[in-house]
Write a protein that holds these residues in place. Sequence first.
Motif, mmCIF file in Angstrom:
data_model
loop_
_atom_site.group_PDB
_atom_site.id
_atom_site.type_symbol
_atom_site.label_atom_id
_atom_site.label_comp_id
_atom_site.label_asym_id
_atom_site.label_seq_id
_atom_site.Cartn_x
_atom_site.Cartn_y
_atom_site.Cartn_z
ATOM 1 N N GLY A 2 0.821 -1.203 0.000
ATOM 2 C CA GLY A 2 0.000 0.000 0.000
ATOM 3 C C GLY A 2 0.853 1.249 0.000
ATOM 4 O O GLY A 2 0.585 2.198 -0.753
ATOM 5 N N ILE A 3 1.911 1.256 0.815
ATOM 6 C CA ILE A 3 2.786 2.434 0.873
ATOM 7 C C ILE A 3 3.477 2.631 -0.472
ATOM 8 O O ILE A 3 3.544 3.746 -0.995
ATOM 9 C CB ILE A 3 3.819 2.265 2.006
ATOM 10 C CG1 ILE A 3 3.107 2.354 3.353
ATOM 11 C CG2 ILE A 3 4.896 3.329 1.918
ATOM 12 C CD1 ILE A 3 3.986 2.053 4.523
ATOM 13 N N ILE A 4 3.958 1.531 -1.066
ATOM 14 C CA ILE A 4 4.636 1.652 -2.358
ATOM 15 C C ILE A 4 3.661 2.158 -3.415
ATOM 16 O O ILE A 4 3.993 3.026 -4.235
ATOM 17 C CB ILE A 4 5.256 0.300 -2.762
ATOM 18 C CG1 ILE A 4 6.428 -0.013 -1.831
ATOM 19 C CG2 ILE A 4 5.735 0.329 -4.198
ATOM 20 C CD1 ILE A 4 6.998 -1.383 -2.007
ATOM 21 N N ILE A 5 2.430 1.650 -3.383
ATOM 22 C CA ILE A 5 1.436 2.091 -4.353
ATOM 23 C C ILE A 5 1.144 3.583 -4.188
ATOM 24 O O ILE A 5 1.068 4.333 -5.164
ATOM 25 C CB ILE A 5 0.144 1.257 -4.200
ATOM 26 C CG1 ILE A 5 0.331 -0.102 -4.851
ATOM 27 C CG2 ILE A 5 -1.041 1.968 -4.832
ATOM 28 C CD1 ILE A 5 -0.850 -1.011 -4.689
ATOM 29 N N GLU A 6 1.020 4.029 -2.923
ATOM 30 C CA GLU A 6 0.756 5.451 -2.701
ATOM 31 C C GLU A 6 1.915 6.313 -3.193
ATOM 32 O O GLU A 6 1.734 7.328 -3.848
ATOM 33 C CB GLU A 6 0.545 5.738 -1.206
ATOM 34 C CG GLU A 6 -0.665 5.078 -0.588
ATOM 35 C CD GLU A 6 -1.965 5.713 -1.035
ATOM 36 O OE1 GLU A 6 -1.934 6.831 -1.564
ATOM 37 O OE2 GLU A 6 -3.012 5.062 -0.865
ATOM 38 N N LYS A 7 3.137 5.871 -2.864
ATOM 39 C CA LYS A 7 4.273 6.742 -3.139
ATOM 40 C C LYS A 7 4.671 6.737 -4.601
ATOM 41 O O LYS A 7 5.103 7.753 -5.124
ATOM 42 C CB LYS A 7 5.448 6.349 -2.263
ATOM 43 C CG LYS A 7 5.088 6.674 -0.825
ATOM 44 C CD LYS A 7 6.236 6.735 0.098
ATOM 45 C CE LYS A 7 5.695 7.218 1.440
ATOM 46 N NZ LYS A 7 6.472 6.796 2.565
ATOM 47 N N LEU A 8 4.542 5.613 -5.266
ATOM 48 C CA LEU A 8 4.892 5.576 -6.689
ATOM 49 C C LEU A 8 3.683 5.873 -7.565
ATOM 50 O O LEU A 8 3.766 5.786 -8.784
ATOM 51 C CB LEU A 8 5.483 4.215 -7.068
ATOM 52 C CG LEU A 8 6.763 3.821 -6.353
ATOM 53 C CD1 LEU A 8 7.343 2.559 -6.965
ATOM 54 C CD2 LEU A 8 7.786 4.935 -6.433
ATOM 55 N N GLU A 9 2.565 6.209 -6.932
ATOM 56 C CA GLU A 9 1.325 6.534 -7.657
ATOM 57 C C GLU A 9 0.977 5.459 -8.672
ATOM 58 O O GLU A 9 0.745 5.730 -9.843
ATOM 59 C CB GLU A 9 1.446 7.898 -8.337
ATOM 60 C CG GLU A 9 1.614 9.005 -7.320
ATOM 61 C CD GLU A 9 1.546 10.382 -7.954
ATOM 62 O OE1 GLU A 9 0.946 10.501 -9.026
ATOM 63 O OE2 GLU A 9 2.113 11.310 -7.372
#
Lengths: 491, 172
Positions: A257-264
């Motif tokens: 989830g964090i990776i998805i948020e940060k890499l859009e």
Amino acid sequence: MDLHLLGSDTLAIAPLLLLLGVGLLIMLLDSFRVHASIPWLAGLGMLSAGAWAWLAGPSQSQVVFSGMMEAGGISPLVTLFLCLAGVFTVLFVPDYLARHDNKVNDVYALLVFAVLGMVLMANAHNLLMTFIGLETMSMCLYIFAALFKTDTRSNEAGLKYFLLGSFASAFLLFGIALVYGITGTLDLGELSTKITLLQENKALFYVASGLMLVGFLFKVAAFPFHNWTPDVYQGTPTPLAGFMATGSKMAAFVSLGIIIEKLELVSPAVDNRLATVLALTAFLTMVYGNLVAARQTNLKRMLAYSSIAHSGYVLLGLCAPVFGFQAILFYMFIYTLMNIGAFGLLGMAEQRMEDTDIESWKGLGKSSPYMAGAMAVFLFSLAGIPPLAGFMSKYQVFLSAIREDLVVLATIGILTSVVGAFYYLRVIFLMFFQTTEQPSTLNLRQKMAPATGIAVLVLLIILLGVFPSLILDPIRAAFSSDLVIEMASQP
Amino acid sequence: MEAATTIQTVLFWTFSVLGLAGAVGLLFNRNAVYAALSLVLNFFSIAGLYLSLGAEFLAAVQILVYAGAIMVLFLFVIMLLNMQEEKGVFTFDIRRGAAFILGFAFVAEMMVVLKGFWNHEAGGEFTYGKVEPIGRALLTDYLFPFEMISIVLIAALIGAILVARRHTHQEG
């Protein structure tokens, strides 16, 4: 790195160090043959690490150790949840191992290290740390799967999980390496400022994020990478299988989830086919998990397939940025409670191999009504029936999906939950309404620790079903103080 | 300058061809010991490639860890298991066929994707491949992951002992 910051950085990750210390102490005590206190030490250690993170963790989001770890923001809450998963598991393990003539006390050290790895992974602010956390966690889980050396099922589970898991880790690592190749950094904060660079090298970025996604989807047992799940859960000691199905998934989903948020990765502002891939995976996982679970005759395998189905619901939440992320954190916490409860209770009844067959649970409502009642609460909650917590968590995930106009996916989620309700309710029906000549052969010995665990879990599930804001409000507060996720979510 | 580039090109091609030869030898040798020795050739060639890129530390580690430790382990296992010549390596069934096609598709895909990067000139002098900058990085910026890796090692150690320990009844 600034050396004068070392002290405050260390303080910010003190719960991690506490976990590390407890794990090492357990190994030491075990070599002096101090056996009786070890499970207690593990449980209390994890409980206090979680409480410390939650009560004394930094309130403001900050990165420590040269941007390796994140402290503050959502990390104290995630740490608490992961530690609680460990605490609830440890309540069921000693009884189970004693019943199977297995007194390997290293299990508790490994359990603490597994929680530590999960915390590292979920709080990582650098993809390198994500990978180290994942490996720490996975290494412990491989050993759990292979714990019963004389049992061929356990051998199969261990080997299968180890080989496939290493393969999946390699995929993840290759993806991370390609991300480094494009941007020259692994720091998630820096990466989120280099979105345009990633978008310019579109083909390479697709391969990189695709490979990373394969690694994560394997760990959470999503549809095309799910095949190991039933065999591994079946061969693993039951309470530890419950831990495997909950803690490791929570860590992997938070990290993803964090990776998805940060890499859009699923941001509507950016044209990205990965959102479609994720949505398709969610769809297939929900449908497959539920349909195959309905055909199982073994309770442990049924729970394994149901955990695949639950991964599908969480993936659905991941498709909806920010709100979905909040919803899945809530979902994973509730799922942890009810699944550890269900696996724990199954472990309490398990003496021989056939005890996990659904048929042998027939008529349990008569012979041990309390335990059958607790199982019914867990299963009703897994099915998502109000007023239990499982309903609230499903509701939050579907709501977040509908908010992002993922109506079709949400509808499919609701429809597959109906299929899910069928197989959970079938077990409840067998336990209470199926009359048999002879009473159930299951021998549910009620030892103190596991019985307390069951009681606490049942109470929590009912309480959080009626007052979900007890957990939802802290989650929302944590997200609003998490600067990095807030920033990334701005259009 | 010109001479240096020529030498580098020669080294690159030499090590690449040797490395590929080693990999192919590993796959097509039916005798396990020969296959293992082909793998050593491959490891050494890759170490040579690292060296020609200026990554001295990586080259040394490659030889120490892979060509040294891991190969010894392989040879011991081969020796202890007393492996016979492998027969029927090249039998073909649907599963293998599917795996072969998918693997080939993946390689082709990667080739297409990475095509744009083939002709990239390496920029500037490599300095980060030497021992000193790596040691410095490990004890400053990467201190935390460097320490945390030890937990993976402890867990792996416990696991190895648990699996390998003689089975006695009271420990189960």
